[in-house]
Design a protein around this motif. Structure first.
Motif, PDB file in Angstrom:
ATOM      1  N   PHE A   1      -4.859  -1.841   2.560  1.00 58.45           N
ATOM      2  CA  PHE A   1      -6.457  -1.956   2.009  1.00 58.45           C
ATOM      3  C   PHE A   1      -6.406  -3.244   3.151  1.00 58.45           C
ATOM      4  CE2 PHE A   1      -4.958   1.651  -0.745  1.00 58.45           C
ATOM      5  CZ  PHE A   1      -6.105   1.840  -0.900  1.00 58.45           C
TER       6      PHE A   1
ATOM      7  N   GLY B   1       1.326  -0.948   0.353  1.00 59.79           N
ATOM      8  CA  GLY B   1       0.080  -0.038  -0.067  1.00 59.79           C
ATOM      9  C   GLY B   1       0.732   0.982  -0.156  1.00 59.79           C
TER      10      GLY B   1
ATOM     11  N   TYR C   1       0.982   1.357   4.684  1.00 59.31           N
ATOM     12  CA  TYR C   1      -0.519   1.042   5.333  1.00 59.31           C
ATOM     13  C   TYR C   1      -1.077   0.120   3.918  1.00 59.31           C
ATOM     14  CZ  TYR C   1      -0.512   4.235   9.521  1.00 59.31           C
ATOM     15  OH  TYR C   1       0.400   5.036  10.491  1.00 59.31           O
TER      16      TYR C   1
ATOM     17  N   ILE D   1      -7.663   2.092   6.174  1.00 57.31           N
ATOM     18  CA  ILE D   1      -5.626   2.048   6.229  1.00 57.31           C
ATOM     19  C   ILE D   1      -5.236   1.443   7.355  1.00 57.31           C
ATOM     20  CG2 ILE D   1      -4.743   4.210   5.549  1.00 57.31           C
ATOM     21  CD1 ILE D   1      -6.182   3.055   3.506  1.00 57.31           C
TER      22      ILE D   1
ATOM     23  N   SER E   1     -11.920  -0.319   3.816  1.00 57.40           N
ATOM     24  CA  SER E   1     -11.594   0.617   3.285  1.00 57.40           C
ATOM     25  C   SER E   1     -12.713   1.109   1.897  1.00 57.40           C
ATOM     26  CB  SER E   1     -10.120   0.773   2.049  1.00 57.40           C
ATOM     27  OG  SER E   1     -10.613  -0.334   1.389  1.00 57.40           O
TER      28      SER E   1
END
Length: 834
Positions: free
Chosen positions: A193, A123, A191, A177, A197
């Motif tokens: 998902f 991410g 981070y 997140i 999300s």
């Protein structure tokens, strides 16, 4: 009857015990009797503490189970021969541990994974998110709320106060997140998902609802701004790097599209004046440079055209296959779907003719939830090139690790209709009749979904999805039959060769979930609400943000020719679909009994038809031979109608053989009632009482439904111009089309479908046409039609002879659909002209 009463008492005691144990809070809706899934308080709906504890317990017990059973498990194969079949090793663990584990703990763990499961996926670098939340809060909103996300109130989502500015306190991450064990480059934490999300939102009634697609989320726009924000911050005059304003503007133009320059000008100026923002950026930049190579950083940079595509994307759509996760060389925008009501029961799948088991996603090619999640883990692995080198990837890619998430997702239901408004139930009932007579030839699933995917050309919609996963045709697959394979290395290496052949390259209509709240429709989110959907495509409002990037809002004109009143009724029904659709809809369909030979040498089959869980009809189908193979054409009304019962579906339970059952009450024509139990067991419709050793029932056979006159009839004759004639009848309109193909003999793909003419028709009338020759009774449906363009009249016949339904175009048999004497519509019974 005593057995049934005892059973219900036992079930009631079990339900009471489960409720006492779980205690969903008053005022909150629970999908499963264990968790609080819809309600006004965000922290209460998330239930972080309880679900985290449950998941820790599940994984710890699973770890111990694997240790205790290592001797058995080590003898089992871990080879997955297909995406549709678990390995022998996985299946054993699922059967022996997962399916026997405490259900309440499993559901709570699944809910935790829904909100906080990252599964070693990649991410956004954490330092980037922290910098944005601290220094651009006025622009993005707390927790990116201005972009449609929701700030997570739990301490686990808190990022610390700024070390560069004591006046900037702690901030909250958005829901969905979450921390990931993955890295960007070699050492930059990220981070990731989670499911929440995209599939979690605050609905129009103020309730937070799990499983509802967040069509407010500006995913593409957020990707665009966060990718270009560093350049806008660095190069905006006066330039931080010491270049002249002219040079700075040149650099800005090279990296940031004009629309984003304009959008971010104010926020960047504000951020650059915040004490500590520049120092934090320098620290961020140093960390990124130290923990990644130039190749890593280049992998997440967008070209100006890619930036423009992201910026132009409608809200509520996303594409996880674009950088930085994967790049399949195709930019597809796909509306975020609602998750409730997944058809996981294989008997219901068979009953409704599903092509690929659960058939998930807009393409309808994903076999089931298990494999959908495994594909997601594979597609977004933190190490895209060598995911197996990560211990966390090897941990989470095992199905038994995330099976609680599968169990929880299968428990999701539609939120209740809001109590703060009134819905017109009478209009919805009228709309249901319109839907049954006009829409179910496609939307034939129990939740309004389609059982198969449709070609883009069938719906006249843009075909941007065709490039998804960068597919190529491999003629050597499947023993020389050929199939689609992917150029995305991670997928191709993870799954057996040719498994991507299940990719349909089409569009599957979604389930109708909370449609009163849904304002983003069609596969690409281009249509705003049901009113706009029921407007013919040329008159729809285009919400494209840039005139030269025309993401199409065309296609799906079914119903747009309805009267204003009919449209309002249909809208009322679709908005309240799951609420007004009888629970017995699960049992819609037809079931045939075994063949019975009669004393006269002929034979017959008893047929039971369930309609919307409200009516049961008994029919007798007659055959002229002794083996139920030759339909008896001497009978004008064949099958003959026997009896009808009004049916009320009551409480459901799992019977002793493990199948979902319903208590039902039948009201006979004489007014008397009878109780029974209905279950679908294997491929039988069983009416055995609970406790019987074997079910008694009628065998299921799949049917193809053509409600009303809706449908397409294709002429088998191929012209010298490599075209065929296609006649479409829908919603009181007949449209003649010319279909052009890309290969000789009218084979290959469809190049175009051109409308030649359109005809309106009156209500169809049945004529008993007597007998053709000496053996074939005929029934004709007469359509008196008027040409929309010039007003000329024409009479069209739909003809039933022997066992075949014919549509006669220009007095020629241009197409036929073999009904085997069992072809029905929801307007008339073609066989009996009723």
């Amino acid at each position: 009857m005593i057995k049934r009463i005892t059973l219900l008492l036992n079930l009631g005691a079990m339900l009471l015990a489960s409720t006492v144990q779980a205690q969903p809070l008053p005022g909150y809706q629970s999908y499963n009797g264990v968790t609080n899934d819809v309600g006004p308080d965000l922290a209460t709906v998330i239930e972080y503490d309880a679900t985290k504890a449950a998941c820790d317990q599940y994984q710890a017990d699973l770890d111990q189970y694997l240790i205790d059973n290592d001797a058995v498990l080590s003898q089992l194969s871990d080879v997955e021969t297909s995406m549709a079949v678990l390995s022998e090793h996985e299946q054993y663990i699922v059967d022996d541990f997962v399916n026997t584990y405490d259900e309440a703990t499993t559901l709570k763990c699944g809910k935790y994974l829904f909100f906080y499961g990252a599964f070693d996926t990649t991410g956004v670098p954490k330092v980037m998110v922290h910098w944005m939340l601290r220094n651009f809060e006025d622009y993005y909103g707390p927790g990116f709320e201005n972009y449609g996300m929701i700030a997570d109130p739990n301490p686990v989502a808190t990022i610390p106060a700024s070390p560069f500015n004591p006046n900037i306190g702690p901030k909250q991450l958005p829901v969905g997140i979450v921390d990931s064990t993955g890295d960007f480059g070699s050492s930059v934490p990220v981070y990731a998902f989670s499911c929440a999300s995209c599939h979690f939102k605050e609905m129009d009634d103020g309730n937070f609802a799990i499983g509802i697609g967040n069509t407010e989320y500006e995913y593409g726009k957020m990707i665009s701004t966060q990718g270009q924000l560093p350049y806008a911050f660095l190069f905006q005059a006066p330039n931080l790097m010491g270049a002249t304003d002219e040079v700075a503007q040149t650099l800005l133009n090279a990296y940031v599209i004009p629309e984003v320059q304009t959008e971010l000008s104010g926020p960047v100026s504000t951020a650059r004046s915040i004490p500590g923002a520049i120092d934090e950026w320098n620290a961020l930049d140093a960390l990124m440079n130290e923990g990644s190579t130039q190749e890593d950083r280049s992998s997440i940079e967008y070209t100006l055209d890619q930036q423009r595509l992201n910026w132009a994307t409608w809200s509520g759509v996303m594409d996880f296959m674009v950088q930085p996760s994967q790049n399949d060389n195709a930019f597809t925008i796909t509306r975020i779907l609602n998750l409730a009501g997944i058809v996981a029961d294989p008997n219901v799948q068979k009953q409704h003719g599903f092509k690929n088991k659960e058939g998930l996603g807009w393409h309808g090619g994903s076999y089931d939830t298990i494999n959908f999640i495994r594909s997601f883990i594979t597609l977004t692995a933190s190490d895209l090139e060598n995911p197996e080198l990560s211990d966390d990837y090897n941990y989470w890619v095992n199905e038994y690790r995330y099976m609680p998430l599968v169990t929880y997702l299968h428990s999701l239901k539609e939120p209740a209709l809001p109590v703060d408004r009134t819905f017109d139930v009478v209009a919805a009932n009228r709309g249901e009749a319109l839907f049954d007579n006009n829409c179910t030839s496609c939307h034939n699933g129990p939740g309004g979904e389609t059982s198969r995917a449709y070609d883009h050309a069938e719906l006249d919609v843009e075909n941007g999805h065709l490039g998804f996963m960068d597919l190529y045709w491999d003629g050597a697959l499947f023993g020389g039959a050929g199939g689609w394979e992917t150029n995305v290395t991670t997928i191709r290496d993870r799954f057996p060769a040719g498994e991507t052949a299940t990719y349909t390259r089409g569009i599957k209509g979604p389930r109708f979930i909370a449609m009163w709240d849904n304002e983003r429709l069609l596969h690409n989110g281009s249509v705003r609400g049901l009113d706009e959907l029921l407007t013919c495509a040329p008159n729809r409002i285009s919400d494209a943000t840039q005139s030269d990037i025309q993401f199409s809002n065309q296609g799906h004109e079914f119903g747009c020719y309805f009267s204003a009143g009919d449209k309002a009724d249909l809208k009322a029904f679709i908005q309240t679909f799951a609420t007004n659709r009888n629970a017995g809809n699960r049992y819609n369909g037809q079931w045939d009994g075994v063949c019975s030979t009669l004393s006269n040498g002929k034979s017959q089959i008893l047929n039971i038809t369930f309609t919307k869980g409200k009516r049961m009809d008994l029919l007798v189908k007659h055959y002229s031979d002794a083996n139920c193979q030759v339909f008896d054409t001497d009978r004008v009304k064949n099958p003959g109608h026997g009896l009808s019962w009004e049916m009320e579906v009551g409480s459901e339970f799992i019977n002793s053989r493990g199948y979902l059952s319903h208590n039902v009450t039948y009201t006979k024509p004489d007014g008397t009632t009878a109780d029974d139990v209905v279950a679908i067991e294997g491929d039988q419709l069983a009416n055995a009482e609970e406790g019987d050793p074997e079910p008694r029932g009628l065998f299921i056979r799949q049917r193809t439904d053509y409600p009303g006159l809706n449908g397409l009839w294709l002429n088998d004759y191929c012209t010298a111009q490599n075209t065929k004639e296609l006649v479409m009848m829908r919603d009181g309109i007949r449209v003649n089309k010319t279909v052009t193909y890309n290969a000789p003999g009218c084979t290959g793909g469809v190049l175009s479908m051109v409308n030649d003419s359109a005809w309106t028709f009156e209500d169809p009338k049945w004529l008993n046409a007597g007998v053709r020759g000496e053996t074939f009774p005929m029934h004709n449906m007469r359509l008196k039609m008027k040409n929309v363009a010039d007003g000329t009249n024409w009479t069209q016949f739909i003809n039933v002879t022997e066992t075949t339904l014919h549509a006669m175009f220009n007095n020629n048999y241009a197409a036929s659909i073999n009904g085997n004497g069992q072809h029905y519509t929801r307007v008339y019974n073609i066989n009996t002209a009723e």
